[in-house]
Design an enzyme around this catalytic site. Structure first.
Site, PDB file in Angstrom:
ATOM      1  N   PRO A   1       0.811  -1.211   0.000  1.00 10.67           N
ATOM      2  CA  PRO A   1       0.000   0.000   0.000  1.00 10.67           C
ATOM      3  C   PRO A   1       0.846   1.264   0.000  1.00 10.67           C
ATOM      4  O   PRO A   1       1.646   1.483   0.900  1.00 10.67           O
ATOM      5  CB  PRO A   1      -0.843  -0.105   1.278  1.00 10.67           C
ATOM      6  CG  PRO A   1      -0.292  -1.237   2.052  1.00 10.67           C
ATOM      7  CD  PRO A   1       0.617  -2.019   1.189  1.00 10.67           C
ATOM      8  N   GLU A   2       0.680   2.069  -1.038  1.00  5.80           N
ATOM      9  CA  GLU A   2       1.289   3.389  -1.092  1.00  5.80           C
ATOM     10  C   GLU A   2       0.134   4.386  -1.148  1.00  5.80           C
ATOM     11  O   GLU A   2      -1.009   3.997  -0.933  1.00  5.80           O
ATOM     12  CB  GLU A   2       2.207   3.503  -2.326  1.00  5.80           C
ATOM     13  CG  GLU A   2       3.344   2.489  -2.298  1.00  5.80           C
ATOM     14  CD  GLU A   2       4.285   2.594  -3.494  1.00  5.80           C
ATOM     15  OE1 GLU A   2       4.421   3.691  -4.057  1.00  5.80           O
ATOM     16  OE2 GLU A   2       4.884   1.567  -3.870  1.00  5.80           O
TER      17      GLU A   2
END
Length: 300
Positions: free
Chosen positions: A2-3
């Site tokens: 997750p960015e």
DNA sequence: CAAAATTCCTGACTGC
DNA sequence: TGCAGTCAGGAATTTT
């Protein structure tokens, strides 16, 4: 992993689905998930009985404002997932470490195999000390982000959020040129730009036609503007498609659904495959002890 | 066994 | 010499 786009996808869903819900009870099965607190009990005491009012984000952190002015801060780390369960009866997935149950029924679950993620409650500092911190924050400027940043003293060091914070490319140029480092180091340094990780750094640099190891202070005005545009556009585009889910299926949204942006990746995890622009094979190298994918011909 | 990658930490190196 | 900035490398972690 997750960015910014993946975190933003989840934030938007939370804002719709759990707004105004009141926390009935919280269970924590692994103290590591709330490591900023003295104990899991500490964390539970701070959040139980509170209602979830506002849903913000700064870089890769989700910031949920509570009804008492404090905030629940969540970082998904590498493998964290937030999942909505309509009933406690739904089978718990392996590595479910935190369960927040609501008074109206339903739960919010935090699943995280690698336990690099975390949750904590941020208690605002007394008035006087707030100014001091936001002032010391190097690149903090303008927009909604600063409000959140100022309030969450634990996140005061984060750099500007390229989606949330309004900043002209001229301003970006000043920040960029005030450092001497590789472009990828710059983009992935959370104290300079917050939210960009390994995947999006590579995608942004390809879109900008710039190599990962170009020096920040060597860019022409045109190149700076191209980098700025690529950064803003790629992140926005990915958010539109619900973020990226790689082959490891690590990222899924609140409802367990995968993102779609991976199909638009030009370089990331495409070693040896032909560049879609010039047909030459995509190269993979190690940089900052991380994989970097790029096209030797299209990126200068 | 190696690879994946997040944040945090330490140690080394560079330039002024 | 000292300092700030940059970067490499390791830890914590599990699955494939």
């Amino acid at each position: 992993m997750p960015e910014l786009p993946e975190v933003e996808t989840v934030r938007q869903q939370l804002a719709k689905d759990v707004v105004n819900r009141k926390v009935k009870a919280v269970s924590v099965d692994n103290g590591r998930m709330v490591r900023r607190h003295k104990s899991a009990k500490d964390f539970r005491t701070l959040i139980e009985g509170r209602s979830l009012k506002t849903f913000g984000r700064l870089g890769k952190y989700i910031i949920i404002g509570l009804d008492n002015g404090q905030s629940l801060v969540i970082h998904l780390g590498m493998s964290g997932q937030l999942r909505r369960a309509k009933s406690p009866k739904e089978v718990k997935e392996k590595h479910t470490h935190i369960v927040i149950s609501f008074t109206q029924g339903g739960e919010l679950r935090f699943i995280d195999p690698r336990t690099f993620g975390e949750m904590f409650i941020s208690v605002p500092l007394p008035e006087g000390e707030i100014a001091e911190i936001s002032e010391s924050s190097s690149v903090a400027m303008g927009g909604e982000g600063i409000v959140v940043r100022g309030k969450i003293h634990e996140l005061a060091k984060l750099g500007f959020d390229p989606v949330e914070d309004v900043m002209s490319w001229e301003r970006f140029a000043v920040v960029l040129r005030s450092h001497t480092m590789g472009l990828k180091s710059f983009l992935t340094d959370q104290e300079l730009v917050s939210g960009v990780g390994n995947i999006y750094a590579d995608e942004i640099l390809f879109a900008a036609g710039l190599r990962y190891d170009r020096e920040t202070d060597s860019l022409s005005t045109i190149e700076v503007r191209r980098l700025w545009r690529s950064m803003v556009e790629i992140l926005a585009e990915s958010i539109k498609h619900g973020g990226s889910t790689l082959d490891d299926e690590q990222f899924v949204d609140l409802y367990g659904k995968k993102g779609n942006y991976q199909q638009f990746h030009e370089v990331y995890a495409r070693e040896g495959e032909p560049c879609r622009r010039c047909r030459r094979p995509i190269i993979k190298v190690k940089s900052q002890s991380r994989s970097t994918f790029f096209c030797e011909h299209c990126q200068i």
